[in-house]
Enzyme design. Sequence first.
Site, PDB file in Angstrom:
ATOM      1  N   HIS A 152      68.669  87.810  41.096  1.00  0.00           N
ATOM      2  CA  HIS A 152      68.275  86.398  41.075  1.00  0.00           C
ATOM      3  C   HIS A 152      67.890  85.885  42.462  1.00  0.00           C
ATOM      4  O   HIS A 152      68.205  86.494  43.485  1.00  0.00           O
ATOM      5  CB  HIS A 152      69.421  85.542  40.524  1.00  0.00           C
ATOM      6  CG  HIS A 152      70.675  85.663  41.347  1.00  0.00           C
ATOM      7  ND1 HIS A 152      70.862  84.998  42.547  1.00  0.00           N
ATOM      8  CD2 HIS A 152      71.789  86.407  41.165  1.00  0.00           C
ATOM      9  CE1 HIS A 152      72.036  85.303  43.051  1.00  0.00           C
ATOM     10  NE2 HIS A 152      72.630  86.169  42.233  1.00  0.00           N
ATOM     11  N   GLU A 176      77.281  88.590  36.458  1.00  0.00           N
ATOM     12  CA  GLU A 176      77.869  89.150  37.667  1.00  0.00           C
ATOM     13  C   GLU A 176      79.293  89.649  37.428  1.00  0.00           C
ATOM     14  O   GLU A 176      79.973  89.206  36.493  1.00  0.00           O
ATOM     15  CB  GLU A 176      77.871  88.094  38.781  1.00  0.00           C
ATOM     16  CG  GLU A 176      78.384  88.567  40.140  1.00  0.00           C
ATOM     17  CD  GLU A 176      77.596  89.739  40.719  1.00  0.00           C
ATOM     18  OE1 GLU A 176      77.684  90.847  40.144  1.00  0.00           O
ATOM     19  OE2 GLU A 176      76.924  89.559  41.750  1.00  0.00           O
TER      20      GLU A 176
END
Length: 220
Positions: free
Chosen positions: A8, A82
């Site tokens: 990201h 994550e």
Amino acid sequence: MRLLLIRHGQTPANVLGQLDTASPGPGLTELGARQAAVIPEAMRFESIDAIFASTLVRTQLTAEPLSLDRRLDVRVGHGLHEIEAGALEGRSDRESVRAYLETIVAWGTGNLDVTMPGAADGHSFFERFDADIEIAAAQADTAAVFSHGAAIRVWTAARAHNVPPTFAGTNELGNTGVVELIGSPQDGWTLVSWAGLPVGGARLADESAQDPTGRPVSNA
């Protein structure tokens, strides 16, 4: 298949050096939005059949420009998020960041019984991440998968047969860095390229950011 794992864009936590892994997580900084905006042009000659992103806001925002450019929906994968920091969540001190990184490196080297303080072990991480990669492999010849720094690094270290197990601990992955692999869940994966810098190049890198989940252990 070809698997393009894309980290990201930059978040406020990356700048501050905080372990920020909880859902839904922060959005992007102004630089992070610019990093995301150049992805379509930077990947103009890549043939992409499907786009996936994690449940966290930052990956979906990063995937959006490519999604609009290719007219492909972003499919949300519930295992691509994550690696949870658990009891270390929100911390930025050297000891906490190092404990986080040393845990993921242990997973990458095969020691899956190690538990992140207050969170899960490596078995849990690989089970969820592998499941979503299998879905991507079943649905596309080339998939762009927007995920996270620690998750991409440790999964690649464990699953790519042409890199050493310590790979996750020694290689940096900047925001919007692209990791290319070929293979399949059944036959295994080969790492083709590792781009530690943003896909738009060094001009979009922020050398002053602390960025704990993208850095090598030696820099923690």
